[in-house]
Design a protein around this motif. Structure first.
Motif, short mmCIF file in Angstrom:
data_model
loop_
_atom_site.label_atom_id
_atom_site.label_comp_id
_atom_site.label_asym_id
_atom_site.label_seq_id
_atom_site.Cartn_x
_atom_site.Cartn_y
_atom_site.Cartn_z
N ASP A 5 0.75 -1.11 -0.16
CA ASP A 5 0.01 0.05 0.10
C ASP A 5 0.83 1.40 0.13
O ASP A 5 0.66 2.18 -0.75
CB ASP A 5 -1.06 -0.03 1.12
CG ASP A 5 -1.98 -1.07 0.93
OD1 ASP A 5 -2.35 -1.88 -0.02
OD2 ASP A 5 -2.66 -1.42 2.08
N LEU A 6 1.95 1.41 0.70
CA LEU A 6 2.99 2.30 0.82
C LEU A 6 3.38 2.58 -0.50
O LEU A 6 3.85 3.57 -0.91
CB LEU A 6 4.05 2.29 1.80
CG LEU A 6 3.27 2.21 3.30
CD1 LEU A 6 4.35 1.77 4.27
CD2 LEU A 6 2.72 3.45 3.55
N GLU A 7 3.79 1.66 -1.17
CA GLU A 7 4.62 1.59 -2.49
C GLU A 7 3.34 2.20 -3.62
O GLU A 7 3.72 3.03 -4.33
CB GLU A 7 4.63 -0.02 -3.09
CG GLU A 7 6.10 -0.39 -3.12
CD GLU A 7 6.22 -1.82 -3.66
OE1 GLU A 7 5.96 -1.93 -4.82
OE2 GLU A 7 6.47 -2.52 -2.76
N LEU A 8 2.20 1.81 -3.51
CA LEU A 8 1.14 2.31 -4.55
C LEU A 8 1.05 3.90 -4.04
O LEU A 8 0.75 4.63 -5.08
CB LEU A 8 -0.26 1.71 -4.15
CG LEU A 8 -0.32 0.07 -4.59
CD1 LEU A 8 -1.51 -0.53 -4.13
CD2 LEU A 8 -0.21 0.37 -6.21
N ILE A 9 0.87 4.30 -2.68
CA ILE A 9 0.88 5.58 -2.48
C ILE A 9 1.93 6.44 -2.87
O ILE A 9 1.97 7.61 -3.54
CB ILE A 9 0.72 5.72 -0.89
CG1 ILE A 9 -0.59 5.13 -0.39
CG2 ILE A 9 0.88 7.31 -0.57
CD1 ILE A 9 -0.79 5.01 1.19
N SER A 10 3.27 5.98 -2.79
CA SER A 10 4.24 6.66 -3.49
C SER A 10 4.26 6.79 -4.90
O SER A 10 4.40 7.93 -5.65
CB SER A 10 5.61 6.18 -2.82
OG SER A 10 5.85 4.53 -3.46
N MET A 11 3.96 5.67 -5.68
CA MET A 11 3.92 5.56 -7.14
C MET A 11 2.56 6.52 -7.48
O MET A 11 2.78 7.40 -8.52
CB MET A 11 3.54 4.21 -7.56
CG MET A 11 4.68 3.29 -7.52
SD MET A 11 4.38 1.73 -8.08
CE MET A 11 2.78 1.54 -8.65
N HIS A 12 1.36 6.57 -6.99
CA HIS A 12 0.24 7.45 -7.35
C HIS A 12 0.22 8.19 -6.96
O HIS A 12 -0.87 9.32 -7.24
CB HIS A 12 -0.96 6.58 -7.62
CG HIS A 12 -0.74 5.14 -8.31
ND1 HIS A 12 -0.80 5.13 -9.66
CD2 HIS A 12 -0.70 3.90 -7.86
CE1 HIS A 12 -0.54 4.04 -10.10
NE2 HIS A 12 -0.35 3.22 -9.03
N GLY A 13 0.60 8.83 -5.59
CA GLY A 13 0.24 9.86 -4.95
C GLY A 13 0.80 11.23 -5.66
O GLY A 13 0.02 12.37 -5.22
N GLU A 14 1.83 11.37 -6.52
CA GLU A 14 1.92 12.56 -7.02
C GLU A 14 1.05 12.93 -7.95
O GLU A 14 0.75 14.17 -8.32
CB GLU A 14 3.37 12.51 -7.84
CG GLU A 14 4.55 12.32 -6.75
CD GLU A 14 5.97 12.13 -7.50
OE1 GLU A 14 5.95 12.50 -8.94
OE2 GLU A 14 6.79 11.59 -6.87
N ASN A 15 0.35 11.88 -8.75
CA ASN A 15 -0.60 12.30 -9.60
C ASN A 15 -1.98 12.18 -9.04
O ASN A 15 -3.08 12.79 -9.83
CB ASN A 15 -0.55 11.21 -11.06
CG ASN A 15 0.65 11.50 -11.36
OD1 ASN A 15 1.25 12.27 -11.70
ND2 ASN A 15 1.31 9.92 -11.98
N ASP A 16 -2.15 11.94 -7.88
CA ASP A 16 -3.70 11.74 -7.26
C ASP A 16 -3.55 12.52 -6.07
O ASP A 16 -3.12 12.06 -5.02
CB ASP A 16 -3.97 10.18 -7.16
CG ASP A 16 -5.34 10.02 -6.69
OD1 ASP A 16 -5.95 10.86 -6.18
OD2 ASP A 16 -5.97 8.83 -6.72
N ALA A 17 -4.16 13.87 -6.18
CA ALA A 17 -3.97 14.92 -4.97
C ALA A 17 -4.94 14.12 -3.77
O ALA A 17 -4.57 14.22 -2.72
CB ALA A 17 -4.66 16.01 -5.50
#
Length: 77
Positions: A5-17
């Motif tokens: 989950d932390l990986e997903l957040i770091s991958m998509h966090g920049e594009n998903d505000a």
């Protein structure tokens, strides 16, 4: 939170505000709760604050999980 989950957040966090904001809010609530729960005694106001923060944290976690589920499903397909 799981490492995936932390990986997903770091991958998509920049594009998903929304994802980024929910995660930052979650971490913020964690820190506040940790600080309050480490006190030997809570005033009634602090006890109420802990309960409110836990409710907000749970609501945010539910939204965060829904977004992460979407990303997990996208990656599996």
């Amino acid at each position: 939170m799981e490492a995936r989950d932390l990986e997903l957040i770091s991958m998509h966090g920049e594009n998903d505000a929304e994802l980024k904001a929910l995660y930052e809010e979650h971490v913020s609530y964690e820190k506040i709760l940790e600080k309050l729960e480490n006190k030997p005694y809570l005033t009634p106001a602090e006890d109420l604050e802990v309960k409110e923060i836990k409710k907000k944290k749970l609501a945010g976690k539910t939204k965060l999980e829904a977004i992460l589920k979407k990303y997990r499903n996208t990656e599996e397909n």
